[in-house]
Design a protein around this motif. Structure first.
Motif, short mmCIF file in Angstrom:
data_model
loop_
_atom_site.label_atom_id
_atom_site.label_comp_id
_atom_site.label_asym_id
_atom_site.label_seq_id
_atom_site.Cartn_x
_atom_site.Cartn_y
_atom_site.Cartn_z
N LEU A 1 0.85 -1.13 -0.07
CA LEU A 1 0.32 -0.11 0.16
C LEU A 1 0.86 1.14 0.01
N LEU A 2 1.86 1.09 0.72
CA LEU A 2 2.76 2.38 1.02
C LEU A 2 3.35 2.57 -0.69
N ASP A 3 3.87 1.46 -1.04
CA ASP A 3 4.53 1.55 -2.54
C ASP A 3 3.26 2.22 -3.47
N ILE A 4 2.27 1.86 -3.48
CA ILE A 4 1.22 2.36 -4.29
C ILE A 4 0.92 3.93 -4.15
N TYR A 5 0.98 4.13 -2.78
CA TYR A 5 0.80 5.62 -2.64
C TYR A 5 2.03 6.37 -3.10
N TRP A 6 3.25 5.86 -2.67
CA TRP A 6 4.33 6.73 -3.17
C TRP A 6 4.34 6.56 -4.91
N LYS A 7 4.07 5.72 -5.32
CA LYS A 7 3.79 5.57 -7.15
C LYS A 7 2.91 6.70 -7.46
N LYS A 8 1.89 6.94 -6.73
CA LYS A 8 0.62 7.69 -7.13
C LYS A 8 1.13 9.12 -6.93
N GLU A 9 1.76 9.37 -5.85
CA GLU A 9 2.38 10.63 -5.73
C GLU A 9 3.37 11.14 -6.73
N HIS A 10 3.99 10.25 -7.10
CA HIS A 10 5.26 10.70 -8.11
C HIS A 10 4.71 10.44 -9.64
N ARG A 11 3.68 10.01 -9.78
CA ARG A 11 3.10 9.62 -11.09
C ARG A 11 3.13 10.82 -11.96
N LEU A 12 3.51 10.66 -13.28
CA LEU A 12 3.14 11.71 -14.32
C LEU A 12 1.63 12.01 -14.49
N MET A 13 1.07 13.03 -14.09
CA MET A 13 -0.19 13.39 -14.66
C MET A 13 -0.45 13.55 -16.18
N CYS A 14 -1.32 13.00 -16.38
CA CYS A 14 -1.95 13.04 -17.93
C CYS A 14 -3.36 13.15 -18.12
N THR A 15 -3.58 14.30 -17.58
CA THR A 15 -4.81 15.05 -17.61
C THR A 15 -5.23 15.98 -18.79
N SER A 16 -4.24 16.59 -19.24
CA SER A 16 -4.41 17.88 -19.96
C SER A 16 -4.49 17.20 -21.53
N ASP A 17 -4.43 18.54 -22.59
CA ASP A 17 -4.78 18.19 -23.79
C ASP A 17 -3.39 17.71 -24.39
N ILE A 18 -2.27 17.83 -23.83
CA ILE A 18 -1.07 17.56 -24.30
C ILE A 18 -0.70 16.31 -24.55
N CYS A 19 -1.26 15.50 -23.69
CA CYS A 19 -1.14 14.03 -23.71
C CYS A 19 -1.55 13.42 -25.05
N ARG B 1 -2.34 8.62 -22.26
CA ARG B 1 -3.73 8.86 -21.79
C ARG B 1 -4.01 7.36 -21.25
N ILE B 2 -4.13 6.50 -22.45
CA ILE B 2 -4.60 4.95 -21.91
C ILE B 2 -3.58 4.40 -21.18
N HIS B 3 -2.20 4.55 -21.12
CA HIS B 3 -1.04 3.86 -20.38
C HIS B 3 -1.55 4.52 -18.83
N PHE B 4 -1.88 5.63 -18.96
CA PHE B 4 -2.15 6.44 -17.59
C PHE B 4 -3.48 5.83 -17.06
N GLU B 5 -4.53 5.59 -17.68
CA GLU B 5 -5.47 4.99 -17.30
C GLU B 5 -5.36 3.69 -16.61
N LYS B 6 -4.70 2.77 -17.38
CA LYS B 6 -4.43 1.43 -17.00
C LYS B 6 -3.73 1.44 -15.85
N SER B 7 -2.57 2.35 -15.62
CA SER B 7 -1.97 2.22 -14.46
C SER B 7 -2.89 2.57 -13.26
N MET B 8 -3.73 3.68 -13.55
CA MET B 8 -4.56 3.87 -12.22
C MET B 8 -5.31 2.69 -12.24
N PHE B 9 -6.03 1.90 -13.25
CA PHE B 9 -6.84 0.86 -12.68
C PHE B 9 -6.09 -0.20 -12.19
N LYS B 10 -4.88 -0.52 -12.64
CA LYS B 10 -4.12 -1.25 -11.97
C LYS B 10 -3.81 -1.07 -10.32
#
Length: 129
Positions: free
Chosen positions: A56-74, A79-88
């Motif tokens: 759980l700590l590992d998941i939290y750390w990865k979430k805090e340091h993950r590159l966000m892909c929510t804007s139109d530049i992605c 965006r698919i890779h980001f959503e897959k990683s969030m679902f996992k």
């Protein structure tokens, strides 16, 4: 990393099977044997709690340091890779929490069965007197 999640998934499946086995109606002799065996195995299986907490700590750390892909530049692939990683990550959180919750349930089921056995022995002793 996938091996850790596979191990955790197998442990959760085993805990679910043990919890189901403990809650099924059975003759007293069989129930006492199953509860006794499960009680002996609870202490070594307690190692799953710090393991799940570390995950759980590992998941939290990865979430805090993950590159966000929510804007139109992605791009669409990013965006698919980001959503897959969030679902996992969400799946893995559910796996960790269910491992801890199932361990807690098994512990309390065994504790209640031991308490019932102790009360039955007290009742038997009182009837003999």
């Amino acid at each position: 990393m996938a091996l850790q999640w596979m191990i955790l998934a197998c442990v959760v499946a085993a805990e679910a099977a043990v919890a189901a086995l403990l809650t099924l109606p059975a003759p007293r002799a069989v129930r006492r044997q199953v509860v006794g065996l499960t009680s002996m195995l609870l202490q070594p299986f307690a190692a799953i709690l710090p393991f799940a907490a570390f995950q759980l700590l590992d998941i939290y750390w990865k979430k805090e340091h993950r590159l966000m892909c929510t804007s139109d530049i992605c791009t669409a692939d990013e965006r698919i890779h980001f959503e897959k990683s969030m679902f996992k990550a969400q799946r893995n959180v559910i796996l960790c929490v269910s491992a801890c919750l199932l361990y807690w349930c098994i512990y309390h089921i065994c504790k209640y069965n031991k308490d019932i056995k102790a009360l039955e022995e007290i009742e038997k002793h009182l009837k003999e007197e």
